[in-house]
Design a protein around this motif. Structure first.
Motif, PDB file in Angstrom:
ATOM      1  N   UNK A 111      53.258 117.791  58.378  1.00 55.31           N
ATOM      2  CA  UNK A 111      54.298 117.735  59.402  1.00 55.31           C
ATOM      3  C   UNK A 111      54.606 119.127  59.917  1.00 55.31           C
ATOM      4  N   UNK A 112      54.579 119.279  61.244  1.00 57.80           N
ATOM      5  CA  UNK A 112      54.782 120.584  61.865  1.00 57.80           C
ATOM      6  C   UNK A 112      56.114 121.200  61.446  1.00 57.80           C
ATOM      7  N   UNK A 113      57.149 120.384  61.359  1.00 58.73           N
ATOM      8  CA  UNK A 113      58.467 120.896  61.023  1.00 58.73           C
ATOM      9  C   UNK A 113      58.580 121.459  59.620  1.00 58.73           C
ATOM     10  N   UNK A 114      57.587 121.164  58.761  1.00 56.71           N
ATOM     11  CA  UNK A 114      57.607 121.659  57.380  1.00 56.71           C
ATOM     12  C   UNK A 114      56.770 122.926  57.215  1.00 56.71           C
ATOM     13  N   UNK A 115      56.238 123.451  58.318  1.00 63.44           N
ATOM     14  CA  UNK A 115      55.320 124.589  58.237  1.00 63.44           C
ATOM     15  C   UNK A 115      55.973 125.842  58.814  1.00 63.44           C
ATOM     16  N   UNK A 116      55.908 126.939  58.056  1.00 64.31           N
ATOM     17  CA  UNK A 116      56.482 128.214  58.509  1.00 64.31           C
ATOM     18  C   UNK A 116      55.483 129.043  59.297  1.00 64.31           C
ATOM     19  N   UNK A 117      54.203 128.947  58.963  1.00 60.19           N
ATOM     20  CA  UNK A 117      53.214 129.761  59.656  1.00 60.19           C
ATOM     21  C   UNK A 117      51.818 129.526  59.125  1.00 60.19           C
ATOM     22  N   UNK A 118      50.874 130.287  59.675  1.00 62.30           N
ATOM     23  CA  UNK A 118      49.468 130.160  59.311  1.00 62.30           C
ATOM     24  C   UNK A 118      48.934 131.530  58.912  1.00 62.30           C
ATOM     25  N   UNK A 119      48.343 131.601  57.721  1.00 61.75           N
ATOM     26  CA  UNK A 119      47.693 132.825  57.261  1.00 61.75           C
ATOM     27  C   UNK A 119      46.197 132.744  57.540  1.00 61.75           C
ATOM     28  N   UNK A 120      45.620 133.838  58.031  1.00 64.16           N
ATOM     29  CA  UNK A 120      44.180 133.927  58.238  1.00 64.16           C
ATOM     30  C   UNK A 120      43.615 134.949  57.260  1.00 64.16           C
ATOM     31  N   UNK A 121      42.531 134.598  56.577  1.00 55.95           N
ATOM     32  CA  UNK A 121      41.944 135.450  55.564  1.00 55.95           C
ATOM     33  C   UNK A 121      40.478 135.736  55.867  1.00 55.95           C
ATOM     34  N   UNK A 122      39.977 136.822  55.295  1.00 57.53           N
ATOM     35  CA  UNK A 122      38.556 137.124  55.377  1.00 57.53           C
ATOM     36  C   UNK A 122      38.060 137.498  53.987  1.00 57.53           C
ATOM     37  N   UNK A 123      36.788 137.267  53.766  1.00 56.67           N
ATOM     38  CA  UNK A 123      36.182 137.547  52.475  1.00 56.67           C
ATOM     39  C   UNK A 123      35.716 138.996  52.424  1.00 56.67           C
ATOM     40  N   UNK A 124      36.191 139.730  51.415  1.00 56.56           N
ATOM     41  CA  UNK A 124      35.788 141.126  51.263  1.00 56.56           C
ATOM     42  C   UNK A 124      34.390 141.235  50.684  1.00 56.56           C
ATOM     43  N   UNK A 125      33.900 140.132  50.094  1.00 57.43           N
ATOM     44  CA  UNK A 125      32.573 140.147  49.480  1.00 57.43           C
ATOM     45  C   UNK A 125      31.469 139.765  50.463  1.00 57.43           C
ATOM     46  N   UNK A 126      31.853 139.407  51.689  1.00 58.83           N
ATOM     47  CA  UNK A 126      30.854 138.929  52.646  1.00 58.83           C
ATOM     48  C   UNK A 126      29.792 139.979  52.889  1.00 58.83           C
TER      49      UNK A 126
END
Length: 257
Positions: A111-126
């Protein structure tokens, strides 16, 4: 699109996970004000580990921002079954977005109303794979082509009445966010000096195309001379192009004690 390798690495139990990530029950594990690791569930984060949906609440929102402010990568695990966790590698946060458009794109079935935000991550081992010869440009030339392509696509979109935001540094599966009224499109830009489209696409970018119907591939041919723009939907990209692996990561599964 979840991270599901064809050959899973050895799994650890919850007790070992707690030892390795400083304990706790949150998916962002901390100790003494520092992030020690991530323990992710795919039922709550189908885009994990590259995309994490952050729920509301002072504690978890604080930890999300703490992760974003952590300069180094942290060990990241994903739950595969009851009392079974798989190590994915070292990941670091590249961006934390709290705007409604980002939440709408990545909320999944939550539910959108239960979400504060979105984290984006990247792999340092790539591993960075460099392809030389066979018509592929050197790294400096590729950077120049990419810059020319992004600038060209940005100008073209602005001429069409879009407001354009550069999202290249966020590792979110696309380069440009284009808005025009209620319309919102995600553009992944690829450039080439050749007259026919040819490009590399990452797993994260392709996953984003599968998760978002408003994702678009923008290929600029003859990018530094006489640029021509080709725009494709995800379905058109999959239909028109052949995807071929140029490298594989090879690992050895170590026996468990």
């Amino acid at each position: 699109m979840s991270h599901k390798p064809k050959h899973q690495k050895p799994l650890i139990d919850t007790a070992e996970l707690a030892r390795l990530t400083a304990g706790g029950d949150d998916y962002i594990r901390t100790k003494d004000g520092a992030v020690k690791g991530l323990a992710l569930r795919l039922d709550l984060n189908e885009g994990a580990p590259e995309v994490i949906v952050v729920g509301k609440g002072p504690r978890i929102e604080h930890r999300a921002r703490l992760l974003l402010g952590t300069p180094h990568a942290v060990p990241t695990y994903v739950k595969r079954a009851t009392n079974a966790w798989e190590y994915l590698g070292e990941y670091r946060a590249t961006a934390y977005r709290t705007d409604r458009s980002a939440i709408d794109q990545y909320c999944g079935e939550r539910t959108v109303g239960d979400i504060a935000g979105i984290l984006f991550l990247e792999c340092a081992d790539a591993v960075s794979v460099t392809v030389r010869g066979g018509g592929f440009a050197d790294p400096q030339t590729r950077r120049e082509i990419e810059l020319a392509a992004v600038q060209y696509v940005t100008r073209e979109l602005e001429l069409r009445g879009f407001t354009v935001e550069d999202r290249q540094r966020e590792n979110c599966g696309y380069d440009l966010l284009a808005r025009r009224g209620k319309e919102e499109l995600l553009y992944e830009v690829k450039g080439t000096d050749a007259i026919s489209p040819r490009f590399f696409i990452s797993r994260n970018e392709r996953n984003c195309s599968r998760l978002n119907e408003n994702w678009r591939l923008a290929v600029v041919t003859s990018a530094r001379a006489t640029p021509t723009l080709h725009i494709l939907t995800p379905e058109e990209m999959e239909d028109q192009f052949t995807f071929e692996c140029l490298a594989w990561e090879c690992t050895i599964e170590m026996p468990t004690a």
